[in-house]
Design a protein around this motif. Structure first.
Motif, mmCIF file in Angstrom:
data_model
loop_
_atom_site.group_PDB
_atom_site.id
_atom_site.type_symbol
_atom_site.label_atom_id
_atom_site.label_comp_id
_atom_site.label_asym_id
_atom_site.label_seq_id
_atom_site.Cartn_x
_atom_site.Cartn_y
_atom_site.Cartn_z
ATOM 1 N N ALA A 66 -9.615 1.051 2.388
ATOM 2 C CA ALA A 66 -8.286 0.815 2.961
ATOM 3 C C ALA A 66 -7.349 0.203 1.923
ATOM 4 O O ALA A 66 -6.183 0.611 1.794
ATOM 5 C CB ALA A 66 -8.395 -0.093 4.183
ATOM 6 N N GLU A 70 -3.901 1.822 0.564
ATOM 7 C CA GLU A 70 -2.658 1.060 0.761
ATOM 8 C C GLU A 70 -1.965 0.799 -0.570
ATOM 9 O O GLU A 70 -0.736 0.853 -0.660
ATOM 10 C CB GLU A 70 -2.970 -0.246 1.476
ATOM 11 C CG GLU A 70 -3.348 -0.035 2.938
ATOM 12 C CD GLU A 70 -4.021 -1.245 3.562
ATOM 13 O OE1 GLU A 70 -4.124 -2.285 2.866
ATOM 14 O OE2 GLU A 70 -4.440 -1.163 4.734
ATOM 15 N N ASP A 103 -8.708 5.519 14.792
ATOM 16 C CA ASP A 103 -7.887 4.321 14.613
ATOM 17 C C ASP A 103 -6.515 4.700 14.077
ATOM 18 O O ASP A 103 -6.413 5.405 13.071
ATOM 19 C CB ASP A 103 -8.585 3.380 13.630
ATOM 20 C CG ASP A 103 -7.858 2.066 13.473
ATOM 21 O OD1 ASP A 103 -6.841 2.054 12.738
ATOM 22 O OD2 ASP A 103 -8.285 1.070 14.057
ATOM 23 N N GLN A 105 -4.327 3.031 12.394
ATOM 24 C CA GLN A 105 -4.083 2.589 11.023
ATOM 25 C C GLN A 105 -4.721 3.537 10.012
ATOM 26 O O GLN A 105 -4.120 3.873 8.993
ATOM 27 C CB GLN A 105 -4.613 1.165 10.822
ATOM 28 C CG GLN A 105 -3.778 0.088 11.495
ATOM 29 C CD GLN A 105 -4.260 -1.303 11.146
ATOM 30 O OE1 GLN A 105 -5.458 -1.583 11.174
ATOM 31 N NE2 GLN A 105 -3.331 -2.171 10.805
ATOM 32 N N TRP A 106 -5.948 3.968 10.301
ATOM 33 C CA TRP A 106 -6.591 4.922 9.401
ATOM 34 C C TRP A 106 -5.888 6.278 9.456
ATOM 35 O O TRP A 106 -5.776 6.969 8.447
ATOM 36 C CB TRP A 106 -8.070 5.064 9.764
ATOM 37 C CG TRP A 106 -8.895 4.000 9.130
ATOM 38 C CD1 TRP A 106 -9.375 2.870 9.706
ATOM 39 C CD2 TRP A 106 -9.303 3.956 7.760
ATOM 40 N NE1 TRP A 106 -10.060 2.116 8.782
ATOM 41 C CE2 TRP A 106 -10.039 2.757 7.583
ATOM 42 C CE3 TRP A 106 -9.121 4.801 6.669
ATOM 43 C CZ2 TRP A 106 -10.591 2.399 6.363
ATOM 44 C CZ3 TRP A 106 -9.680 4.447 5.444
ATOM 45 C CH2 TRP A 106 -10.397 3.265 5.297
ATOM 46 N N GLU A 108 -2.758 6.705 9.791
ATOM 47 C CA GLU A 108 -1.581 6.559 8.936
ATOM 48 C C GLU A 108 -1.956 6.584 7.457
ATOM 49 O O GLU A 108 -1.242 7.181 6.640
ATOM 50 C CB GLU A 108 -0.874 5.248 9.271
ATOM 51 C CG GLU A 108 0.400 5.010 8.463
ATOM 52 C CD GLU A 108 1.070 3.704 8.824
ATOM 53 O OE1 GLU A 108 2.060 3.343 8.156
ATOM 54 O OE2 GLU A 108 0.609 3.029 9.768
ATOM 55 N N ARG A 109 -3.078 5.956 7.104
ATOM 56 C CA ARG A 109 -3.480 5.928 5.692
ATOM 57 C C ARG A 109 -3.813 7.325 5.163
ATOM 58 O O ARG A 109 -3.615 7.613 3.987
ATOM 59 C CB ARG A 109 -4.699 5.023 5.530
ATOM 60 C CG ARG A 109 -4.439 3.554 5.775
ATOM 61 C CD ARG A 109 -5.712 2.752 5.587
ATOM 62 N NE ARG A 109 -5.511 1.347 5.950
ATOM 63 C CZ ARG A 109 -6.174 0.722 6.923
ATOM 64 N NH1 ARG A 109 -7.101 1.375 7.606
ATOM 65 N NH2 ARG A 109 -5.923 -0.546 7.185
#
Length: 401
Positions: A66, A70, A103, A105-106, A108-109
């Motif tokens: 992550a 990021e 998830d 957030q993942w 989006e990553r």
């Protein structure tokens, strides 16, 4: 852990810069494949619609991955690069949407790409709109290996914009979808992939070039299975083409199948890279040891940039007194607590370096076994490399806080 995450963010920034320089865009999945965090076979299975979301197939510590992603995304945003949201569909089933992660957030990553904003120097916005659609159709057909659709889209692009700056690249790639059933001239085919198809794919497909080129690399790997290594043409070997296809098991096998592979530093480098991608620390240390013992100049060139062994090499280089490159494997055992992997003495040119590493390994083994005679192990190392023992004892004498 915080320090490791910070290092991963810096690493992500550096890798995003490399990818932008090479391909004109940063794509997170390409970054993960390059770093061995996503196996290409796992990526292919996902693209075929096989099972779980992509995030569940990643290799390594999730927090560090992550941080890596990021850092890369932050680098791109800081440079005001254009964000492109990708929609992933299964190969051969364009109506089947693929899931990147459960998830958010993942999701989006992993979801999108960053690219250098396009400049318009020849066509105005309205005249260019039709060509943009045709380019998108051509790129999609090339990526999913649809020869008829690709040829139709490229022909339409040629008719609408015969002076299009990327038309030649699209035409070369459309032709390249027709791979020969049997490769009669291996050097010519390799040259065509390296000199024609790879530059064209990088120009028009960006990070998608990997999907287009991998079948060519695999075809070459199969055809080169019986080809002996030639130091005058190191790319004409199955270990090279398998590496380009991100097939690290095949790289490992191709190197070890080559008689006398330890005489060729480029093959040892490929073995080292394969070990890193396979998560094989023992294999990486064994390959690094062979470089240090038999090809020290190559070791000094390769190891500082190695993602697994680079930090250890930096600490080793800062040691006082300065040690010989051949001492690095033994140093790793003493100061990292690693164990010596199996290395056959008859395959090593400098047997004394292997003896030193075995003596260091005996010290580590004795340290981990309360019933062992560590004094005898230390005396054995003293007889071979007193400088190493001196540094080891100095470190052991430093009180822990």
């Amino acid at each position: 852990m915080v320090d490791r995450q910070a290092r991963e963010r810096v690493r992500g920034q550096e890798r995003a810069a490399e990818q932008l320089l090479e391909q004109g865009e940063y794509a997170p999945l390409e970054l993960l494949i390059r770093l061995g965090r996503l196996g290409y076979a796992d990526y292919e299975a996902w693209r075929r619609g096989d099972g779980e979301p992509l995030a569940s197939r990643l290799r390594g510590n999730p927090e560090r991955i992550a941080a890596l992603l990021e850092g890369a995304a932050a680098y791109c945003r800081a440079r005001c690069l254009e964000y492109v949201a990708d929609t992933w569909t299964a190969w051969g089933a364009p109506d089947q949407r693929l899931q990147l992660a459960h998830d958010p957030q993942w999701q989006e990553r992993l979801a999108g790409r960053y690219r250098v904003p396009a400049t318009r120097t020849q066509l105005d916005l309205f005249e260019d709109a039709g060509a943009t659609v045709l380019e998108r159709d051509a790129a999609a057909a090339l990526s999913r290996e649809a020869p008829d659709a690709a040829e139709q889209a490229v022909a339409a692009l040629a008719e609408r914009c015969p002076d299009h700056p990327r038309l030649g690249a699209y035409q070369r790639l459309a032709t390249g979808l027709h791979r020969p059933a049997c490769i009669d001239d291996l050097p010519a085919y390799l040259d065509a992939v390296l000199e024609e198809l790879e530059p064209a794919a990088t120009e028009v497909l960006g990070a998608g070039a990997r999907d287009f080129l991998t079948p060519h690399w695999r075809a070459l790997t199969d055809a080169l299975a019986a080809q002996p290594f030639d130091s005058g043409w190191p790319q004409l070997h199955a270990s090279y083409t398998a590496a380009r296809a991100a097939d690290w098991e095949a790289v490992h096998a191709a190197v070890l199948a080559e008689p006398g592979w330890g005489r060729h530093p480029v093959l040892i480098e490929r073995l080292l890279e394969a070990a890193r991608h396979r998560g094989d620390r023992d294999g990486a240390l064994a390959a690094a040891a062979r470089l240090c013992w038999d090809h020290p100049e190559d070791a000094e060139r390769v190891l500082p940039g190695d993602e697994r062994l680079g930090p250890a090499w930096q600490a080793f280089s800062d040691s006082d007194p300065v040690l010989a490159t051949a001492d690095f494997p033994a140093w790793c055992l003493l100061f990292r607590g690693w164990r010596l992997p199996a290395i056959e003495a008859e395959t090593v040119t400098h047997a004394e370096a292997l003896d030193t590493a075995r003596a260091a390994d005996a010290v580590v083994a004795a340290r981990q076994d309360a019933s062992a005679d560590e004094g005898a192990a230390r005396r054995r190392l003293q007889a071979r490399r007193p400088e190493l023992l001196e540094q080891y004892l100095a470190l052991r004498a430093v009180p822990r806080r």
